[in-house]
Motif scaffolding. Structure first.
Motif, mmCIF file in Angstrom:
data_model
loop_
_atom_site.group_PDB
_atom_site.id
_atom_site.type_symbol
_atom_site.label_atom_id
_atom_site.label_comp_id
_atom_site.label_asym_id
_atom_site.label_seq_id
_atom_site.Cartn_x
_atom_site.Cartn_y
_atom_site.Cartn_z
ATOM 1 N N GLY A 191 0.820 -1.218 0.000
ATOM 2 C CA GLY A 191 0.000 0.000 0.000
ATOM 3 C C GLY A 191 0.852 1.266 0.000
ATOM 4 O O GLY A 191 0.366 2.335 -0.366
ATOM 5 N N ASP A 192 2.125 1.161 0.399
ATOM 6 C CA ASP A 192 3.017 2.330 0.361
ATOM 7 C C ASP A 192 3.381 2.666 -1.085
ATOM 8 O O ASP A 192 3.085 1.905 -2.010
ATOM 9 C CB ASP A 192 4.334 2.029 1.105
ATOM 10 C CG ASP A 192 4.154 2.020 2.619
ATOM 11 O OD1 ASP A 192 3.124 2.541 3.079
ATOM 12 O OD2 ASP A 192 5.036 1.486 3.312
ATOM 13 N N THR A 193 4.085 3.787 -1.236
ATOM 14 C CA THR A 193 4.551 4.206 -2.559
ATOM 15 C C THR A 193 6.070 4.365 -2.528
ATOM 16 O O THR A 193 6.636 4.780 -1.523
ATOM 17 C CB THR A 193 3.897 5.556 -2.940
ATOM 18 O OG1 THR A 193 2.487 5.340 -3.039
ATOM 19 C CG2 THR A 193 4.406 6.082 -4.263
ATOM 20 N N VAL A 194 6.706 4.004 -3.653
ATOM 21 C CA VAL A 194 8.148 4.226 -3.792
ATOM 22 C C VAL A 194 8.374 5.096 -5.024
ATOM 23 O O VAL A 194 7.793 4.836 -6.087
ATOM 24 C CB VAL A 194 8.898 2.871 -3.935
ATOM 25 C CG1 VAL A 194 10.351 3.094 -4.327
ATOM 26 C CG2 VAL A 194 8.839 2.094 -2.626
ATOM 27 N N ALA A 195 9.189 6.147 -4.867
ATOM 28 C CA ALA A 195 9.502 7.010 -6.016
ATOM 29 C C ALA A 195 10.629 6.347 -6.803
ATOM 30 O O ALA A 195 11.647 5.948 -6.225
ATOM 31 C CB ALA A 195 9.949 8.384 -5.524
ATOM 32 N N LEU A 211 5.642 -6.827 -3.908
ATOM 33 C CA LEU A 211 5.474 -6.347 -2.531
ATOM 34 C C LEU A 211 4.154 -5.594 -2.331
ATOM 35 O O LEU A 211 3.864 -5.142 -1.224
ATOM 36 C CB LEU A 211 6.634 -5.416 -2.159
ATOM 37 C CG LEU A 211 8.040 -6.055 -2.088
ATOM 38 C CD1 LEU A 211 9.095 -4.989 -1.883
ATOM 39 C CD2 LEU A 211 8.103 -7.075 -0.956
ATOM 40 N N GLY A 212 3.399 -5.426 -3.416
ATOM 41 C CA GLY A 212 2.135 -4.676 -3.313
ATOM 42 C C GLY A 212 2.373 -3.194 -3.079
ATOM 43 O O GLY A 212 1.533 -2.489 -2.493
ATOM 44 N N VAL A 213 3.533 -2.711 -3.559
ATOM 45 C CA VAL A 213 3.892 -1.305 -3.365
ATOM 46 C C VAL A 213 3.699 -0.570 -4.690
ATOM 47 O O VAL A 213 3.976 -1.118 -5.750
ATOM 48 C CB VAL A 213 5.377 -1.237 -2.893
ATOM 49 C CG1 VAL A 213 5.908 0.165 -2.956
ATOM 50 C CG2 VAL A 213 5.497 -1.802 -1.479
ATOM 51 N N LYS A 214 3.222 0.686 -4.624
ATOM 52 C CA LYS A 214 2.991 1.441 -5.861
ATOM 53 C C LYS A 214 4.252 2.188 -6.273
ATOM 54 O O LYS A 214 5.092 2.527 -5.425
ATOM 55 C CB LYS A 214 1.871 2.460 -5.652
ATOM 56 C CG LYS A 214 0.537 1.815 -5.501
ATOM 57 C CD LYS A 214 -0.528 2.865 -5.385
ATOM 58 C CE LYS A 214 -1.825 2.192 -4.979
ATOM 59 N NZ LYS A 214 -2.618 3.028 -4.103
ATOM 60 N N ALA A 215 4.352 2.446 -7.591
ATOM 61 C CA ALA A 215 5.513 3.188 -8.089
ATOM 62 C C ALA A 215 5.082 4.585 -8.483
ATOM 63 O O ALA A 215 4.094 4.753 -9.195
ATOM 64 C CB ALA A 215 6.088 2.477 -9.308
ATOM 65 N N LEU A 216 5.800 5.583 -7.996
ATOM 66 C CA LEU A 216 5.586 6.945 -8.476
ATOM 67 C C LEU A 216 6.760 7.254 -9.402
ATOM 68 O O LEU A 216 7.911 7.348 -8.964
ATOM 69 C CB LEU A 216 5.566 7.947 -7.315
ATOM 70 C CG LEU A 216 5.438 9.398 -7.756
ATOM 71 C CD1 LEU A 216 4.075 9.664 -8.386
ATOM 72 C CD2 LEU A 216 5.649 10.353 -6.587
ATOM 73 N N GLU A 217 6.451 7.380 -10.694
ATOM 74 C CA GLU A 217 7.537 7.588 -11.657
ATOM 75 C C GLU A 217 7.968 9.053 -11.670
ATOM 76 O O GLU A 217 7.140 9.944 -11.777
ATOM 77 C CB GLU A 217 7.065 7.169 -13.047
ATOM 78 C CG GLU A 217 6.830 5.675 -13.152
ATOM 79 C CD GLU A 217 6.257 5.286 -14.510
ATOM 80 O OE1 GLU A 217 7.025 5.145 -15.458
ATOM 81 O OE2 GLU A 217 5.021 5.157 -14.594
ATOM 82 N N ALA A 245 10.177 5.390 0.184
ATOM 83 C CA ALA A 245 11.557 5.231 -0.293
ATOM 84 C C ALA A 245 11.695 5.813 -1.688
ATOM 85 O O ALA A 245 10.698 5.973 -2.409
ATOM 86 C CB ALA A 245 11.934 3.758 -0.322
ATOM 87 N N CYS A 246 12.925 6.132 -2.025
ATOM 88 C CA CYS A 246 13.230 6.597 -3.375
ATOM 89 C C CYS A 246 14.301 5.644 -3.904
ATOM 90 O O CYS A 246 15.321 5.401 -3.251
ATOM 91 C CB CYS A 246 13.744 8.021 -3.272
ATOM 92 S SG CYS A 246 14.247 8.677 -4.838
#
Ligand code: PLP
Length: 476
Positions: A191-195, A211-217, A245-246
């Motif tokens: 549910g978290d986001t990683v840049a 991991l079910g984590v979203k990507a912020l491009e 995280a980035c």
């Protein structure tokens, strides 16, 4: 000494201070001006020729050759704002399956020719070590953080390039992939986001998906890498709080080959620290500069321990050994416990082999040759793309690593090209693999890790002809 001299001459050609066709200093002149021996001067000129920055003309000497392709660089990326769930699995498996097929030209996965690695030397070291230390195979390796010998050698290498990393913060992993996984698992939850920089290495996207984590491009430039203003905007945006995280490849990023400046690396480290966002750095290509000094990792600017540096020997020495590492900074203990639960210790024999190669200086000597080879192969591949692809094709100009990023005209559908090329026995990595939002429909990445044989030239020609056909079919 010859490498340093070749580096200096290459930078003069690259910077345009020595133009194509200019006569290079003769062996005699290099000897008197630089105080080097004839052997060093000759080796430097030959290395320059191998890198594609010089041509030898019989009885006349060496002349500069501009290595920069005539084609323009690809555009800076402009990914959409907002985090995305990732879904690239099936396409990725197709590219990997085609990479396993020896009948298909290997322009897909970023793999180097096996002949480029010192396998014989490593075999000898492995049997000597197994004889000297029989425990290496028969005892359970309980120390999940890895062999001390290798960890110490890695810490020493980092110190040599100006980066202080305490040995206890280094964790040996099963390749860079495991290092990235451990780092991500330690600081994110579903549910978290990683840049991530955009375009980004596809396995990173696959890992986020698992991991079910979203990507912020985040937008990036094909030469200068991640755009800090775009990252800052993302962190300030309404989803900013969710970014935990980035994930960035600061040196010779895959697929663009971009390298961030030291000033940008320093700002990136500060920004992440200030915003409470973990910085995960992938420096797997950092040792593979084509000329000049090795670029610093962002970790060199980390004062608070917020940077987790991931890397491996998969691109430089021994892809089959699956030895990587993670410099965990202030999270090193938590990362150790993740590693214990993830796979226990990594194979000790390979760690000892690599530690010995580092200690003897053999790794450094091997790298010097490898860098020149990759520079030459990238040069050959870029020139072939220029010769065979449509005129408006844009090509990245990496200063290190062994992949190039190619941009076709906007309406050319690279997935269609992928299908057509596979039917003709050619593989490549299609652009959409490098995005969580299906971007880069008209981009492709080409692997330059293999020797540029007539077979590869013919594969690039086939690809170019197919691209020209698709280009003709699409309106401007
Ligand atoms: C940027 C990047 N990171 C990580 C990896 C994976 O490294 P390893 O094979 O050591 O797991 C690759 C391999 O292609 C890569 O290009």
């Amino acid at each position: 000494m010859y490498v340093a001299l070749a580096d200096e001459l290459s930078s003069l050609v690259k910077a345009g201070k020595l133009k194509s066709g200019d006569r290079l200093p003769s062996v005699r002149r290099l000897m008197t001006q630089r105080g080097v021996s004839a052997t060093t001067a000759i080796a430097a000129l030959r290395a320059l020729e191998e890198r594609g920055f010089a041509v030898a003309r019989p009885q006349s000497g060496y002349f500069a050759k501009s290595a920069a392709p005539l084609a323009l660089e690809p555009d800076a990326s402009r990914p959409p704002s907002g985090p995305k769930n990732v879904g690239i699995g099936e396409l990725l498996m197709q590219v990997i399956d085609a990479s396993l097929d020896a009948q298909i030209a290997p322009l897909g996965a970023a793999t180097a020719d096996p002949s480029l690695f010192p396998a014989r030397r490593m075999q000898k070291l492995a049997s000597a070590i197994a004889r000297r230390q029989p425990r290496v195979l028969s005892h359970y390796a309980l120390d999940y953080s890895g062999a001390d010998s290798l960890r110490r050698q890695l810490a020493k290498r980092y110190l040599d390039i100006g980066c202080h990393i305490p040995t206890e913060e280094i964790l040996i992993t099963n390749g860079c992939t495991e290092a990235l996984n451990l780092a991500l698992r330690t600081v994110t939850r579903a549910g978290d986001t990683v840049a991530v920089e955009s375009p980004v290495y596809y396995v990173m996207l696959q890992t986020l998906q698992n991991l079910g984590v979203k990507a912020l491009e985040i937008a990036s430039h094909p030469r200068h890498g991640l755009q800090l203003a775009a990252l800052e905007a993302g962190l300030r945006g309404k989803e900013g709080r969710r970014i935990k995280a980035c994930l960035v490849s600061t040196n010779f990023s895959n697929p663009t080959g971009a390298t961030m400046s030291d000033a940008d690396k320093r700002r990136l480290v500060r920004l992440c620290e200030l915003r409470g966002v973990a910085l995960i750095e992938d420096d797997i290509y950092g040792d593979l500069q084509h000329s000049g000094p090795r670029p610093l990792p962002a970790k060199a600017f980390d004062e608070s321990g917020n940077v987790m540096l991931c890397s491996s020997f998969s691109k430089t020495l021994a892809p089959g050994a699956r030895i990587g590492w993670l410099c965990g900074g202030r999270r090193w203990r938590a990362l150790g416990s993740q590693k214990l639960a993830s796979s226990g210790a990594s194979a000790v024999l390979f760690q000892e082999v690599i530690a010995e190669l580092l200690k003897s200086g053999g790794y450094e000597r091997h790298l010097n040759k490898l860098r020149t080879t990759f520079a030459r192969q990238v040069q050959h591949m870029s020139s072939a793309v220029e010769r065979h692809f449509p005129e408006d094709t844009k090509i990245s100009q990496p200063d290190g690593g062994f992949v190039i990023w190619v941009q076709l005209a906007r309406k050319v559908d690279v997935l269609q090209l992928f299908e057509m090329a596979r039917n003709e026995g050619v593989n490549f990595a299609p652009g959409p693999l490098f995005s969580a939002s299906g971007r880069y429909q008209n981009f492709l990445r080409l692997n330059c890790g293999q020797d540029f044989t007539p077979r590869l030239e013919s594969a690039v020609r086939t690809l170019g002809e197919l691209a020209c056909e698709l280009r003709r079919r699409t309106p401007k």
